[in-house]
Design a protein around this motif. Structure first.
Motif, mmCIF file in Angstrom:
data_model
loop_
_atom_site.group_PDB
_atom_site.id
_atom_site.type_symbol
_atom_site.label_atom_id
_atom_site.label_comp_id
_atom_site.label_asym_id
_atom_site.label_seq_id
_atom_site.Cartn_x
_atom_site.Cartn_y
_atom_site.Cartn_z
ATOM 1 N N PRO A 149 0.812 -1.224 0.000
ATOM 2 C CA PRO A 149 0.000 0.000 0.000
ATOM 3 C C PRO A 149 0.846 1.275 0.000
ATOM 4 N N ALA A 150 1.886 1.326 0.821
ATOM 5 C CA ALA A 150 2.681 2.563 0.912
ATOM 6 C C ALA A 150 3.333 2.885 -0.426
ATOM 7 N N GLY A 151 3.859 1.856 -1.094
ATOM 8 C CA GLY A 151 4.503 2.075 -2.388
ATOM 9 C C GLY A 151 3.506 2.589 -3.413
ATOM 10 N N LEU B 170 9.372 -1.042 -7.770
ATOM 11 C CA LEU B 170 10.146 -2.291 -7.755
ATOM 12 C C LEU B 170 9.632 -3.198 -6.646
ATOM 13 N N ASP B 171 9.698 -4.498 -6.870
ATOM 14 C CA ASP B 171 9.386 -5.421 -5.776
ATOM 15 C C ASP B 171 10.230 -6.677 -5.914
ATOM 16 N N ARG B 172 10.486 -7.289 -4.769
ATOM 17 C CA ARG B 172 11.294 -8.511 -4.780
ATOM 18 C C ARG B 172 10.522 -9.678 -5.415
ATOM 19 N N GLY C 251 2.291 -6.507 -1.626
ATOM 20 C CA GLY C 251 2.826 -6.693 -0.271
ATOM 21 C C GLY C 251 1.851 -7.420 0.634
ATOM 22 N N LEU C 252 1.574 -6.812 1.780
ATOM 23 C CA LEU C 252 0.737 -7.478 2.789
ATOM 24 C C LEU C 252 -0.730 -7.587 2.370
ATOM 25 N N ILE C 253 -1.134 -6.867 1.336
ATOM 26 C CA ILE C 253 -2.510 -7.060 0.868
ATOM 27 C C ILE C 253 -2.629 -8.492 0.340
ATOM 28 N N THR D 38 15.316 -7.764 -5.853
ATOM 29 C CA THR D 38 15.455 -7.510 -4.421
ATOM 30 C C THR D 38 16.513 -6.437 -4.194
ATOM 31 N N VAL D 39 16.069 -5.306 -3.683
ATOM 32 C CA VAL D 39 17.011 -4.215 -3.427
ATOM 33 C C VAL D 39 17.815 -4.564 -2.172
ATOM 34 N N GLY D 40 19.124 -4.353 -2.269
ATOM 35 C CA GLY D 40 19.999 -4.773 -1.169
ATOM 36 C C GLY D 40 20.677 -6.092 -1.500
ATOM 37 N N GLY E 42 5.476 4.328 4.691
ATOM 38 C CA GLY E 42 4.749 3.147 5.191
ATOM 39 C C GLY E 42 5.407 2.579 6.434
ATOM 40 N N TRP E 43 5.324 1.261 6.564
ATOM 41 C CA TRP E 43 5.856 0.609 7.766
ATOM 42 C C TRP E 43 7.371 0.781 7.876
ATOM 43 N N ALA E 44 8.059 0.909 6.739
ATOM 44 C CA ALA E 44 9.512 1.113 6.775
ATOM 45 C C ALA E 44 9.845 2.491 7.328
ATOM 46 N N THR F 99 -3.577 1.093 9.770
ATOM 47 C CA THR F 99 -4.297 0.261 8.800
ATOM 48 C C THR F 99 -3.753 0.518 7.397
ATOM 49 N N ILE F 100 -4.343 -0.150 6.448
ATOM 50 C CA ILE F 100 -3.952 0.048 5.042
ATOM 51 C C ILE F 100 -4.072 1.535 4.705
ATOM 52 N N GLY F 101 -5.195 2.136 5.120
ATOM 53 C CA GLY F 101 -5.480 3.537 4.798
ATOM 54 C C GLY F 101 -4.481 4.508 5.401
HETATM 55 C C1 LIG Z 1 -1.056 -10.176 9.229
HETATM 56 C C2 LIG Z 1 -1.493 -8.780 8.890
HETATM 57 C C3 LIG Z 1 -2.835 -8.529 8.662
HETATM 58 C C4 LIG Z 1 -3.245 -7.229 8.379
HETATM 59 N N1 LIG Z 1 -4.564 -7.012 8.150
HETATM 60 C C5 LIG Z 1 -4.992 -5.765 7.911
HETATM 61 C C6 LIG Z 1 -6.371 -5.509 7.732
HETATM 62 O O1 LIG Z 1 -7.194 -6.425 7.800
HETATM 63 N N2 LIG Z 1 -6.756 -4.217 7.491
HETATM 64 C C7 LIG Z 1 -5.855 -3.189 7.435
HETATM 65 O O2 LIG Z 1 -6.245 -2.031 7.223
HETATM 66 N N3 LIG Z 1 -4.522 -3.402 7.608
HETATM 67 C C8 LIG Z 1 -4.088 -4.659 7.846
HETATM 68 N N4 LIG Z 1 -2.756 -4.878 8.030
HETATM 69 C C9 LIG Z 1 -1.817 -3.751 7.927
HETATM 70 C C10 LIG Z 1 -1.413 -3.445 6.461
HETATM 71 O O3 LIG Z 1 -1.154 -4.648 5.808
HETATM 72 C C11 LIG Z 1 -0.197 -2.510 6.459
HETATM 73 O O4 LIG Z 1 -0.611 -1.248 6.976
HETATM 74 C C12 LIG Z 1 0.397 -2.271 5.083
HETATM 75 O O5 LIG Z 1 0.531 -3.447 4.318
HETATM 76 C C13 LIG Z 1 1.786 -1.621 5.186
HETATM 77 O O6 LIG Z 1 2.157 -1.247 3.900
HETATM 78 P P1 LIG Z 1 3.672 -1.152 3.383
HETATM 79 O O7 LIG Z 1 3.555 -0.811 1.948
HETATM 80 O O8 LIG Z 1 4.431 -0.267 4.296
HETATM 81 O O9 LIG Z 1 4.309 -2.616 3.576
HETATM 82 P P2 LIG Z 1 4.012 -4.002 2.844
HETATM 83 O O10 LIG Z 1 2.580 -4.183 2.576
HETATM 84 O O11 LIG Z 1 4.692 -5.020 3.678
HETATM 85 O O12 LIG Z 1 4.768 -3.902 1.447
HETATM 86 C C14 LIG Z 1 6.167 -3.983 1.343
HETATM 87 C C15 LIG Z 1 6.560 -4.447 -0.047
HETATM 88 O O13 LIG Z 1 7.978 -4.327 -0.189
HETATM 89 C C16 LIG Z 1 8.490 -5.485 -0.838
HETATM 90 N N5 LIG Z 1 9.897 -5.637 -0.429
HETATM 91 C C17 LIG Z 1 10.354 -5.958 0.806
HETATM 92 N N6 LIG Z 1 11.690 -5.980 0.819
HETATM 93 C C18 LIG Z 1 12.097 -5.657 -0.433
HETATM 94 C C19 LIG Z 1 13.376 -5.494 -1.042
HETATM 95 N N7 LIG Z 1 14.512 -5.657 -0.356
HETATM 96 N N8 LIG Z 1 13.436 -5.176 -2.365
HETATM 97 C C20 LIG Z 1 12.290 -5.002 -3.083
HETATM 98 N N9 LIG Z 1 11.053 -5.130 -2.533
HETATM 99 C C21 LIG Z 1 10.959 -5.445 -1.243
HETATM 100 C C22 LIG Z 1 7.589 -6.605 -0.353
HETATM 101 O O14 LIG Z 1 7.615 -7.747 -1.207
HETATM 102 C C23 LIG Z 1 6.228 -5.904 -0.325
HETATM 103 O O15 LIG Z 1 5.575 -6.025 -1.570
HETATM 104 C C24 LIG Z 1 -2.301 -6.175 8.324
HETATM 105 C C25 LIG Z 1 -0.960 -6.441 8.560
HETATM 106 C C26 LIG Z 1 -0.551 -7.728 8.834
HETATM 107 C C27 LIG Z 1 0.903 -8.012 9.109
#
Ligand SMILES: Cc1cc2nc3c(=O)[nH]c(=O)nc-3n(C[C@H](O)[C@H](O)[C@H](O)COP(=O)(O)OP(=O)(O)OC[C@H]3O[C@@H](n4cnc5c(N)ncnc54)[C@H](O)[C@@H]3O)c2cc1C
Length: 436
Positions: free
Chosen positions: A11-13, A33-35, A41-43, A77-79, A345-347, A354-356
């Motif tokens: 979602p953040a990306g 980019l994605d690995r 991702g977590l979706i 995979t970056v890194g 995002g989470w990083a 949440t996702i939003g």
């Molecule tokens: C088990 C679980 C259930 C959840 N359920 C809900 C829910 O029901 N409702 C809700 O609102 N939120 C939910 N969330 C929270 C939501 O998923 C997060 O807020 C959101 O996914 C965070 O987004 P992000 O983009 O920061 O990370 P991520 O979604 O983790 O995306 C990170 C991306 O980076 C990629 N990546 C990682 N390392 C590398 C690398 N070195 N090189 C290239 N690519 C890389 C990964 O493959 C991934 O695609 C849940 C979280 C978890 C853990």
């Protein structure tokens, strides 16, 4: 022209790419980019398979990926395949959106015993994450425990308690559904170090527990403060507490064979077992003046041959990127890590929200980028063409939007009845689909 690399297609990306596209229009090319060869991702790998309506947010991301200025570059995979320093040579800005995929450790003796798994592993296993396809969690015992008092803990407990029938319409991966069908687990204890008021569980997720086919939630009314104390709570949280109080006031349904027991004020101190997890030794706690858990010295045992720790996540360090050890995320100031390098995002903020929540985050970071290099300005960086040339010299074969679509279509085409898709669970399977 500007070239931006967004690393991570969760979602953040996607929100960041959407915001950059809005800000720059045809003045920029944005590569996500994605690995993995497939995005979200977590979706895809985190959100529970029986919560399909939440996963539908990916349709919005599809639109971003389809827009003229945005490309998806998977299987990189970056890194490992390319460093952040190299990306910064090729792109005007690099935005790290790699999430927080690592489980936080419990830090107690016995946590490495077989039978103890992190929630990222367990969730990844039932969601078809390639790294956890072989997890094989022990489901032959009668007791499981989930450590943590957030929604992820609830997801794990709910998945363990559902019947085959209740997974209709979900995209739970086939190997997990088969294993859960044969599960002997009838008691799932959810352990929280503090009390009901300190949970991080939302009303929707809690409410579902009252309607499970085969499991009853069990809550001890004695764990609650007086009802007046709920008045000071934020409305959403108050709703969650009201639902929990409702469970406490309802006797277990004897026609349901499974129990989901909320054990509050319970701090795991060690895990014991003969070559594998059998028991968690737990210390009874109380709240101190600051609302933290304080041990009382009284201990007891909770039987569990499967123990899932759901106590949070961290971002892995990446070479050359300043890292906040304590927070388990990149060191950043409101999303800025350093010159032309950002986190989102989470990083950026750690594993909360949440996702939003990632949407304003993505828009904020795009604003930072636009302030540093205003739309209309340009540079001579190579962007995607340079990236692909470099990857070719390393034998890395990136995937693109068409490859991702082909994988998704194949997954949907081979879906079991009642499931929207049958996921590929190994990177090799994805690549085979693409004829590589
Ligand atoms: C088990 C679980 C259930 C959840 N359920 C809900 C829910 O029901 N409702 C809700 O609102 N939120 C939910 N969330 C929270 C939501 O998923 C997060 O807020 C959101 O996914 C965070 O987004 P992000 O983009 O920061 O990370 P991520 O979604 O983790 O995306 C990170 C991306 O980076 C990629 N990546 C990682 N390392 C590398 C690398 N070195 N090189 C290239 N690519 C890389 C990964 O493959 C991934 O695609 C849940 C979280 C978890 C853990």
């Amino acid at each position: 022209m500007r070239h931006f690399a967004v690393v991570g297609s969760g979602p953040a990306g996607f929100y960041t790419a959407e915001a950059l596209e809005k800000a720059y229009g045809d003045q920029a090319r944005i590569d996500i980019l994605d690995r993995y060869p497939v995005p979200y991702g977590l979706i895809r790998f985190g959100v529970a398979p029986d919560h399909q309506s939440l996963k539908a947010v990916s349709k919005r991301y599809d639109k971003v990926a389809e827009s003229a200025g945005v490309d998806f570059i998977g299987n990189v995979t970056v890194g490992r395949d390319i460093s952040v320093a190299e990306l910064l040579d090729l792109y005007d800005a690099v935005i790290l959106a790699i999430g927080a995929p690592h489980d936080r450790k419990l830090g107690i003796p016995g946590e490495d015993l077989p039978g103890v798994v992190g929630s990222a592993e367990f969730v990844g296993w039932y969601n078809g994450h390639p790294e956890f396809a072989d997890l094989d969690p022990p489901l032959d015992g009668t007791h499981a425990a989930v450590i943590g008092n957030g929604n992820v803990a609830l997801d794990c407990a709910r998945i363990l308690s559902k019947t085959h029938h209740e997974f209709e319409g979900s995209d739970i991966v086939g190997h997990a559904l088969d294993a859960l069908d044969g599960s002997g687990i009838t008691t799932i204890t959810i352990l929280g170090r503090r009390g009901p008021h300190q949970i991080a569980m939302t009303p929707k997720e809690l409410g579902e527990l009252g309607h499970l086919e085969a499991a009853s939630p069990i809550v001890d009314g004695a764990d609650f403060p007086p009802p007046e104390a709920d008045e000071a709570l934020e409305p959403g949280h108050r709703k969650s507490i009201t639902i929990l109080r409702g469970f406490a006031g309802t006797p277990a349904d004897d026609s349901k064979p499974k129990r989901m027991v909320f054990d509050f004020f319970a701090k795991p101190v060690r895990i014991e077992g003969n070559g594998k997890a059998q028991t968690i030794v737990v210390e009874r706690t109380e709240l101190d003046e600051k609302g933290a858990a304080r041990g009382t010295g009284e201990t007891y045992e909770v039987p569990a041959s499967l123990i899932i720790s759901a106590i949070g996540y961290s971002t892995p360090p990446v070479e050359g990127v300043p890292y906040d050890e304590r927070g388990g995320k990149f060191l950043n100031e409101n999303g800025k890590i350093g010159d032309r390098l950002y986190a989102v995002g989470w990083a950026r903020r750690g594993p909360t929200g949440t996702i939003g929540t990632n949407r304003p985050d993505g828009y904020e970071v795009a604003e930072l980028v636009a302030a540093d290099m205003p739309p209309g300005s340009s540079s001579e960086r190579a962007g995607a063409s340079g990236l692909k040339q470099l990857l070719a010299t390393r034998g890395v074969m990136p995937t693109d939007y068409d490859d991702w679509r082909k994988i998704e279509e194949t997954e949907v085409a081979r879906a079991r009845p009642g499931s929207p898709r049958e996921k590929f669970v190994r990177v090799e399977h994805w690549l085979e689909t693409l004829g590589r």
